[in-house]
Write a protein that holds these residues in place. Sequence first.
Motif, PDB file in Angstrom:
ATOM      1  N   GLY A 166      17.241  -5.468 -12.024  1.00 27.88           N
ATOM      2  CA  GLY A 166      16.404  -4.371 -12.503  1.00 27.88           C
ATOM      3  C   GLY A 166      15.984  -3.373 -11.457  1.00 27.88           C
ATOM      4  N   SER A 167      16.586  -3.417 -10.261  1.00 24.08           N
ATOM      5  CA  SER A 167      16.169  -2.521  -9.186  1.00 24.08           C
ATOM      6  C   SER A 167      17.094  -1.313  -9.006  1.00 24.08           C
ATOM      7  N   HIS A 168      18.193  -1.257  -9.722  1.00 24.27           N
ATOM      8  CA  HIS A 168      19.154  -0.163  -9.569  1.00 24.27           C
ATOM      9  C   HIS A 168      18.563   1.137 -10.142  1.00 24.27           C
ATOM     10  N   THR A 169      18.965   2.263  -9.555  1.00 27.29           N
ATOM     11  CA  THR A 169      18.457   3.562 -10.015  1.00 27.29           C
ATOM     12  C   THR A 169      18.908   3.900 -11.436  1.00 27.29           C
ATOM     13  N   LEU A 170      19.931   3.210 -11.951  1.00 22.80           N
ATOM     14  CA  LEU A 170      20.361   3.444 -13.324  1.00 22.80           C
ATOM     15  C   LEU A 170      19.262   3.104 -14.335  1.00 22.80           C
ATOM     16  N   TRP A 171      18.304   2.273 -13.921  1.00 25.48           N
ATOM     17  CA  TRP A 171      17.206   1.893 -14.823  1.00 25.48           C
ATOM     18  C   TRP A 171      16.144   2.982 -14.936  1.00 25.48           C
ATOM     19  N   TYR A 178      13.168  -1.369 -23.615  1.00 27.87           N
ATOM     20  CA  TYR A 178      14.624  -1.315 -23.605  1.00 27.87           C
ATOM     21  C   TYR A 178      15.188  -2.094 -22.420  1.00 27.87           C
ATOM     22  N   LYS A 179      14.552  -1.943 -21.288  1.00 29.41           N
ATOM     23  CA  LYS A 179      15.025  -2.603 -20.072  1.00 29.41           C
ATOM     24  C   LYS A 179      15.009  -4.120 -20.242  1.00 29.41           C
ATOM     25  N   GLN A 180      13.955  -4.648 -20.846  1.00 31.59           N
ATOM     26  CA  GLN A 180      13.873  -6.091 -21.049  1.00 31.59           C
ATOM     27  C   GLN A 180      14.979  -6.596 -21.967  1.00 31.59           C
ATOM     28  N   ILE A 181      15.268  -5.851 -23.041  1.00 27.39           N
ATOM     29  CA  ILE A 181      16.317  -6.269 -23.972  1.00 27.39           C
ATOM     30  C   ILE A 181      17.677  -6.280 -23.288  1.00 27.39           C
ATOM     31  N   ILE A 182      18.004  -5.194 -22.600  1.00 31.33           N
ATOM     32  CA  ILE A 182      19.326  -5.083 -21.981  1.00 31.33           C
ATOM     33  C   ILE A 182      19.473  -6.111 -20.862  1.00 31.33           C
ATOM     34  N   ARG A 183      18.440  -6.256 -20.036  1.00 23.33           N
ATOM     35  CA  ARG A 183      18.516  -7.219 -18.926  1.00 23.33           C
ATOM     36  C   ARG A 183      18.658  -8.647 -19.442  1.00 23.33           C
ATOM     37  N   ARG A 184      18.027  -8.959 -20.561  1.00 20.52           N
ATOM     38  CA  ARG A 184      18.104 -10.311 -21.102  1.00 20.52           C
ATOM     39  C   ARG A 184      19.561 -10.697 -21.401  1.00 20.52           C
ATOM     40  N   PHE A 185      20.338  -9.785 -21.979  1.00 25.42           N
ATOM     41  CA  PHE A 185      21.718 -10.113 -22.333  1.00 25.42           C
ATOM     42  C   PHE A 185      22.657 -10.001 -21.136  1.00 25.42           C
ATOM     43  N   LEU A 186      22.342  -9.104 -20.199  1.00 26.75           N
ATOM     44  CA  LEU A 186      23.109  -9.088 -18.954  1.00 26.75           C
ATOM     45  C   LEU A 186      22.895 -10.393 -18.193  1.00 26.75           C
ATOM     46  N   GLY A 187      21.648 -10.865 -18.170  1.00 23.68           N
ATOM     47  CA  GLY A 187      21.345 -12.130 -17.505  1.00 23.68           C
ATOM     48  C   GLY A 187      22.022 -13.308 -18.190  1.00 23.68           C
TER      49      GLY A 187
END
Length: 420
Positions: A166-171, A178-187
């Motif tokens: 979650g530290s990339h500038t794309l976030w 939204y970030k929590q949802i996307i990161r959950r499935f990437l993780g």
Amino acid sequence: DQRPARLAQERGGEAFRGALQLRPAPGGELGERPRVASERGHRWPTAASSAPQFVRRQRRCPAMAATKLSLLIVSGGTAFNDAAATLRTHTARVSYVLPVSDDGGSTAEIVRVLGGPAVGDVRSRCLRLSAEATEEERAVKALLGHRLCGSDENSARQEWFQIVEGSHTLWNHISREYKQIIRRFLGHFFSCVLKENRNFCFGNGSVGNFFFAGARLFFGSIESAIFLYGRVSGVPPESHVLPAIVDLEERVRVACELESGEVVHGQSAISHPVATGSWTHGVVSKECGEPLPAPIKEVFYTYRGAEMWPTVNESVVHHLETSEVIVFAMGSLFTSIIPCLVLRGVGEAVLARQSAQKVLLLNGSHDRETFGLSASDFVRAIRDGLNRTREATPLTGRASDYVSVVAYPAGGPVPVDREA
């Protein structure tokens, strides 16, 4: 006030529909010869005369103004992407049928380690249909469309760690929810990779492919993954992205038999073979290059080396039964279009739609698998694929039962042999 935007979209959809409005063919039955469309109009060969006949496009019918045509488009994930993004500005009533047998690029690495159907073409189409009206929508689209470094594996891994942590500038500009949802499935995807205890190459990997794979593995369903991706990225609810096969959570491959009798296994080997090891960075090219040793005779599926006959996704049949226009789009004919057509149930559904317009968008150039083919060869390939000529009891549909219009780029290198 959304009324001006809606009005512009409606007018754009009506213009698109008007371009497809065709006049009944003079002379009735066309036999084996489909209608041929060019930029000058539409021509129908008739029994009364073999001379070329050109008919001007009809002006938009006022009775059609209240609704927009519904389209079903069979395509691959690359050649039609720009057209899909443009079509989205005219109408959202489009169903896209896409193959799930890709075994090249970064998709191949996901399939190699985690198995399952290939999601690259599906992800690519969803990305092109994604919303981008707000800053957050554009940021989500940029994140899911991002590819990691393709020239250095260590750099790719470092960038991946920044994204999943979650530290990339794309976030930037993506809300916490939204970030929590996307990161959950990437993780979840990353944890599945680690559990396999196999070396995974992140070079040139698509973040959207990783998100798709994580969602598919979490839900156990590619259709659920598409639903989630569509909600996260703002795909219009009237648009449908339909994988051709959904009931097989295992890896299936496409193969072809050449006229010489040789059998070639795998989409990449047929369409764009690469040197051993060069798949690592997922960079492929479908330039014509060296043609196949012989023309392709038939296309079929294999599972663990054995030939198989998958059944089409039921949703594809449903949309075939309800769409007013069926389009066989430009793209890799034998590794993108035909693999969707040889599935059991597709030929029957297309054959039954006698009232629908059935349009072939001819490729603007040859590639390795269509080298030397003419327009009539493309039509015959579609007919044979839908008839499933490889089966013991194939269908017997004629070319004109499956293709009523051929649209081609004027002056293109693919010969348009009208007399055929």
